[in-house]
Design a protein around this motif. Structure first.
Motif, PDB file in Angstrom:
ATOM      1  N   ALA A 123       0.813  -1.220   0.000  1.00  0.00           N
ATOM      2  CA  ALA A 123       0.000   0.000   0.000  1.00  0.00           C
ATOM      3  C   ALA A 123       0.844   1.267   0.000  1.00  0.00           C
ATOM      4  O   ALA A 123       0.416   2.304   0.516  1.00  0.00           O
ATOM      5  CB  ALA A 123      -0.952  -0.001   1.202  1.00  0.00           C
ATOM      6  N   GLY A 124       2.051   1.198  -0.575  1.00  0.00           N
ATOM      7  CA  GLY A 124       2.847   2.409  -0.724  1.00  0.00           C
ATOM      8  C   GLY A 124       2.161   3.409  -1.636  1.00  0.00           C
ATOM      9  O   GLY A 124       1.424   3.022  -2.556  1.00  0.00           O
ATOM     10  N   GLN A 125       2.406   4.686  -1.417  1.00  0.00           N
ATOM     11  CA  GLN A 125       1.699   5.716  -2.179  1.00  0.00           C
ATOM     12  C   GLN A 125       1.938   5.617  -3.673  1.00  0.00           C
ATOM     13  O   GLN A 125       1.009   5.760  -4.471  1.00  0.00           O
ATOM     14  CB  GLN A 125       2.103   7.108  -1.671  1.00  0.00           C
ATOM     15  CG  GLN A 125       1.502   7.462  -0.326  1.00  0.00           C
ATOM     16  CD  GLN A 125       1.810   8.887   0.064  1.00  0.00           C
ATOM     17  OE1 GLN A 125       2.876   9.182   0.571  1.00  0.00           O
ATOM     18  NE2 GLN A 125       0.877   9.778  -0.194  1.00  0.00           N
ATOM     19  N   ASN A 126       3.176   5.368  -4.081  1.00  0.00           N
ATOM     20  CA  ASN A 126       3.461   5.268  -5.514  1.00  0.00           C
ATOM     21  C   ASN A 126       2.824   4.031  -6.122  1.00  0.00           C
ATOM     22  O   ASN A 126       2.284   4.075  -7.237  1.00  0.00           O
ATOM     23  CB  ASN A 126       4.972   5.243  -5.747  1.00  0.00           C
ATOM     24  CG  ASN A 126       5.596   6.609  -5.601  1.00  0.00           C
ATOM     25  OD1 ASN A 126       5.144   7.428  -4.813  1.00  0.00           O
ATOM     26  ND2 ASN A 126       6.655   6.867  -6.331  1.00  0.00           N
ATOM     27  N   ALA A 127       2.893   2.910  -5.404  1.00  0.00           N
ATOM     28  CA  ALA A 127       2.309   1.679  -5.926  1.00  0.00           C
ATOM     29  C   ALA A 127       0.812   1.834  -6.135  1.00  0.00           C
ATOM     30  O   ALA A 127       0.272   1.434  -7.179  1.00  0.00           O
ATOM     31  CB  ALA A 127       2.596   0.524  -4.968  1.00  0.00           C
ATOM     32  N   VAL A 128       0.142   2.427  -5.167  1.00  0.00           N
ATOM     33  CA  VAL A 128      -1.310   2.631  -5.293  1.00  0.00           C
ATOM     34  C   VAL A 128      -1.613   3.567  -6.456  1.00  0.00           C
ATOM     35  O   VAL A 128      -2.532   3.325  -7.252  1.00  0.00           O
ATOM     36  CB  VAL A 128      -1.890   3.173  -3.974  1.00  0.00           C
ATOM     37  CG1 VAL A 128      -3.337   3.614  -4.157  1.00  0.00           C
ATOM     38  CG2 VAL A 128      -1.796   2.118  -2.877  1.00  0.00           C
ATOM     39  N   ALA A 129      -0.845   4.641  -6.578  1.00  0.00           N
ATOM     40  CA  ALA A 129      -1.068   5.583  -7.678  1.00  0.00           C
ATOM     41  C   ALA A 129      -0.840   4.919  -9.034  1.00  0.00           C
ATOM     42  O   ALA A 129      -1.574   5.174  -9.998  1.00  0.00           O
ATOM     43  CB  ALA A 129      -0.166   6.801  -7.519  1.00  0.00           C
ATOM     44  N   ASP A 130       0.169   4.056  -9.128  1.00  0.00           N
ATOM     45  CA  ASP A 130       0.443   3.363 -10.394  1.00  0.00           C
ATOM     46  C   ASP A 130      -0.700   2.417 -10.758  1.00  0.00           C
ATOM     47  O   ASP A 130      -1.110   2.324 -11.922  1.00  0.00           O
ATOM     48  CB  ASP A 130       1.754   2.585 -10.301  1.00  0.00           C
ATOM     49  CG  ASP A 130       2.974   3.492 -10.231  1.00  0.00           C
ATOM     50  OD1 ASP A 130       2.843   4.698 -10.503  1.00  0.00           O
ATOM     51  OD2 ASP A 130       4.053   2.980  -9.884  1.00  0.00           O
ATOM     52  N   TRP A 167     -11.080   3.642 -10.179  1.00  0.00           N
ATOM     53  CA  TRP A 167      -9.785   4.209  -9.855  1.00  0.00           C
ATOM     54  C   TRP A 167      -9.596   5.676 -10.243  1.00  0.00           C
ATOM     55  O   TRP A 167      -8.789   6.387  -9.621  1.00  0.00           O
ATOM     56  CB  TRP A 167      -8.675   3.372 -10.474  1.00  0.00           C
ATOM     57  CG  TRP A 167      -8.264   2.181  -9.664  1.00  0.00           C
ATOM     58  CD1 TRP A 167      -8.365   0.874 -10.023  1.00  0.00           C
ATOM     59  CD2 TRP A 167      -7.662   2.179  -8.358  1.00  0.00           C
ATOM     60  NE1 TRP A 167      -7.876   0.055  -9.028  1.00  0.00           N
ATOM     61  CE2 TRP A 167      -7.437   0.837  -7.996  1.00  0.00           C
ATOM     62  CE3 TRP A 167      -7.297   3.186  -7.458  1.00  0.00           C
ATOM     63  CZ2 TRP A 167      -6.848   0.469  -6.788  1.00  0.00           C
ATOM     64  CZ3 TRP A 167      -6.719   2.815  -6.251  1.00  0.00           C
ATOM     65  CH2 TRP A 167      -6.504   1.490  -5.922  1.00  0.00           C
ATOM     66  N   PRO A 168     -10.282   6.206 -11.267  1.00  0.00           N
ATOM     67  CA  PRO A 168     -10.095   7.633 -11.565  1.00  0.00           C
ATOM     68  C   PRO A 168     -10.375   8.567 -10.400  1.00  0.00           C
ATOM     69  O   PRO A 168      -9.877   9.701 -10.389  1.00  0.00           O
ATOM     70  CB  PRO A 168     -11.063   7.869 -12.734  1.00  0.00           C
ATOM     71  CG  PRO A 168     -11.095   6.557 -13.453  1.00  0.00           C
ATOM     72  CD  PRO A 168     -11.043   5.521 -12.349  1.00  0.00           C
ATOM     73  N   VAL A 169     -11.146   8.114  -9.389  1.00  0.00           N
ATOM     74  CA  VAL A 169     -11.399   8.992  -8.241  1.00  0.00           C
ATOM     75  C   VAL A 169     -10.138   9.176  -7.388  1.00  0.00           C
ATOM     76  O   VAL A 169     -10.131  10.016  -6.475  1.00  0.00           O
ATOM     77  CB  VAL A 169     -12.554   8.465  -7.360  1.00  0.00           C
ATOM     78  CG1 VAL A 169     -13.834   8.358  -8.153  1.00  0.00           C
ATOM     79  CG2 VAL A 169     -12.211   7.125  -6.705  1.00  0.00           C
ATOM     80  N   TRP A 170      -9.070   8.421  -7.670  1.00  0.00           N
ATOM     81  CA  TRP A 170      -7.800   8.639  -6.970  1.00  0.00           C
ATOM     82  C   TRP A 170      -7.035   9.812  -7.575  1.00  0.00           C
ATOM     83  O   TRP A 170      -6.005  10.241  -7.059  1.00  0.00           O
ATOM     84  CB  TRP A 170      -6.957   7.360  -6.985  1.00  0.00           C
ATOM     85  CG  TRP A 170      -5.953   7.282  -5.867  1.00  0.00           C
ATOM     86  CD1 TRP A 170      -4.594   7.344  -5.959  1.00  0.00           C
ATOM     87  CD2 TRP A 170      -6.227   7.106  -4.458  1.00  0.00           C
ATOM     88  NE1 TRP A 170      -4.003   7.226  -4.730  1.00  0.00           N
ATOM     89  CE2 TRP A 170      -4.986   7.077  -3.781  1.00  0.00           C
ATOM     90  CE3 TRP A 170      -7.398   6.976  -3.717  1.00  0.00           C
ATOM     91  CZ2 TRP A 170      -4.892   6.926  -2.393  1.00  0.00           C
ATOM     92  CZ3 TRP A 170      -7.308   6.821  -2.341  1.00  0.00           C
ATOM     93  CH2 TRP A 170      -6.062   6.800  -1.699  1.00  0.00           C
ATOM     94  N   HIS A 171      -7.574  10.355  -8.653  1.00  0.00           N
ATOM     95  CA  HIS A 171      -7.089  11.604  -9.267  1.00  0.00           C
ATOM     96  C   HIS A 171      -5.602  11.572  -9.627  1.00  0.00           C
ATOM     97  O   HIS A 171      -4.854  12.506  -9.324  1.00  0.00           O
ATOM     98  CB  HIS A 171      -7.378  12.800  -8.359  1.00  0.00           C
ATOM     99  CG  HIS A 171      -8.825  13.034  -8.087  1.00  0.00           C
ATOM    100  ND1 HIS A 171      -9.813  12.828  -9.027  1.00  0.00           N
ATOM    101  CD2 HIS A 171      -9.472  13.461  -6.956  1.00  0.00           C
ATOM    102  CE1 HIS A 171     -10.997  13.110  -8.501  1.00  0.00           C
ATOM    103  NE2 HIS A 171     -10.824  13.484  -7.250  1.00  0.00           N
ATOM    104  N   THR A 172      -5.176  10.505 -10.295  1.00  0.00           N
ATOM    105  CA  THR A 172      -3.783  10.467 -10.740  1.00  0.00           C
ATOM    106  C   THR A 172      -3.550  11.364 -11.959  1.00  0.00           C
ATOM    107  O   THR A 172      -2.429  11.859 -12.147  1.00  0.00           O
ATOM    108  CB  THR A 172      -3.373   9.026 -11.090  1.00  0.00           C
ATOM    109  OG1 THR A 172      -4.268   8.500 -12.083  1.00  0.00           O
ATOM    110  CG2 THR A 172      -3.402   8.150  -9.857  1.00  0.00           C
TER     111      THR A 172
END
Length: 334
Positions: free
Chosen positions: A240-247, A307-312
């Motif tokens: 659940a690291g921030q970068n991993a989740v964003a990817d 996933w788009p609600v994570w606003h990457t």
């Protein structure tokens, strides 16, 4: 000139810094104990001495006031001296710190405005509060509507939630429906994990109805650009690291998130938020081998459409815009 301090643990802080600095219009000097990825986006790179290799640390928390400031550590003295020397010569208009309360406090004591990158978890201790209190601005790399910790609300007037920052923002996703034999991709990183390739091989042996692939798992393959594998997976299993989740969010993949032990329950907080908002299946530890079919089918059923609600999309550019604006304001006030 902007200074950007990058913590050396794992790859996440360095990858995030590269994504943000690639979108900045102001020149940036990176300061870190580990070479940052994508060094071409920095005007200069300052290599700092390590402060964790001097033997058993003496009072590293300074009587619980800080996180890491071991007494009589030559590496600590050297790195702080190097930071001060660079600030005196470069006269930066702003310093971004990702992450270190000690560096943030030191830089602010030298009269440089500080932008602090927030981290998830329970950040209620006095050291974290000091860092957030002295910051000129705070950037949170997740969407506020998905995770809005109580301890950060005190600083809402100077916090910008930019969304999850992914180095893969803008790359094309593979929206092919899952095949009859779904591909399960297990992702790990360099921040520390008790996972091994034996765990993956056991899953593949017991559940041949799925195809199993691993990247970054100790003893297994590593690729610098995992986008083809990530975007082509039917289910992604990740920490659940921030970068991993964003990817994963950028790839819009169904996901099973397994929080790794980290200070201040950082990954547990992120995993809980993802489960609560229906974005991913979250489990507290590596599951028993018999649990996998149920978890994989639950992830496939949940899908990756939310996933788009994570606003990457545009997150790094939003962070860069905040930093550029603050740097120009600071420069104008000289």
């Amino acid at each position: 000139m902007i200074g950007y301090y990058i913590h050396h643990h794992g790859q996440g802080h360095r990858v995030r810094a590269t994504s943000i600095c690639s979108a900045l219009t102001t020149a940036v000097t990176a300061l870190s104990s580990a070479p940052p990825a994508g060094a071409e986006c920095f005007a200069d790179v300052i290599c700092l001495a390590r402060d964790d290799q001097g033997g058993p640390p003496l009072d590293p928390t300074a009587n619980a006031a800080l996180h890491w400031a071991p007494l009589l550590d030559r590496g600590l003295a050297s790195r702080m001296s190097r930071v001060a020397t660079w600030i005196e010569s470069a006269r930066p208009s702003l310093m971004v710190v990702d992450v270190s309360v000690e560096v943030a406090a030191f830089v602010r004591l030298l009269g440089v405005p500080v932008v602090v990158m927030a981290m998830p978890g329970v950040r209620t201790d006095s050291a974290h509060r000091l860092g957030y209190q002295l910051a000129e601005h705070i950037i949170a790399a997740w969407p506020q509507e998905m995770y809005d910790p109580v301890w950060l609300q005190e600083f809402a007037h100077k916090t910008t939630f930019v969304g999850g920052i992914s180095r893969f923002d803008g790359r094309e996703c593979d929206d092919t429906p899952p095949s009859g034999r779904p591909l399960v991709l297990v992702l790990s990183g360099t921040g520390g994990s008790d996972l091994s390739m034996d765990d993956i091989r056991l899953c593949a042996h017991r559940h041949p109805g799925y195809r199993w692939q691993a990247l970054g798992v100790p003893g297994g393959p590593w690729v610098d650009d995992p986008w083809p594998q990530l975007s082509g997976a039917d289910v992604v299993v990740s920490h659940a690291g921030q970068n991993a989740v964003a990817d994963i969010a950028a790839a819009r993949r169904p996901a099973i998130i397994i929080a790794q032990p980290r200070p201040f329950d950082e990954q547990q907080a992120t995993a809980a938020a993802l489960a609560d908002k229906g974005l991913a299946v979250s489990v507290p530890q590596w599951p028993s081998v018999t649990a996998w079919p149920h978890l994989i089918e639950a992830a496939l059923k949940r899908g990756g459409q939310r996933w788009p609600v994570w606003h990457t999309a545009g997150a790094a550019a939003r962070a860069a815009a905040v930093i550029d604006t603050l740097a120009k304001q600071s420069e104008a006030s000289r």
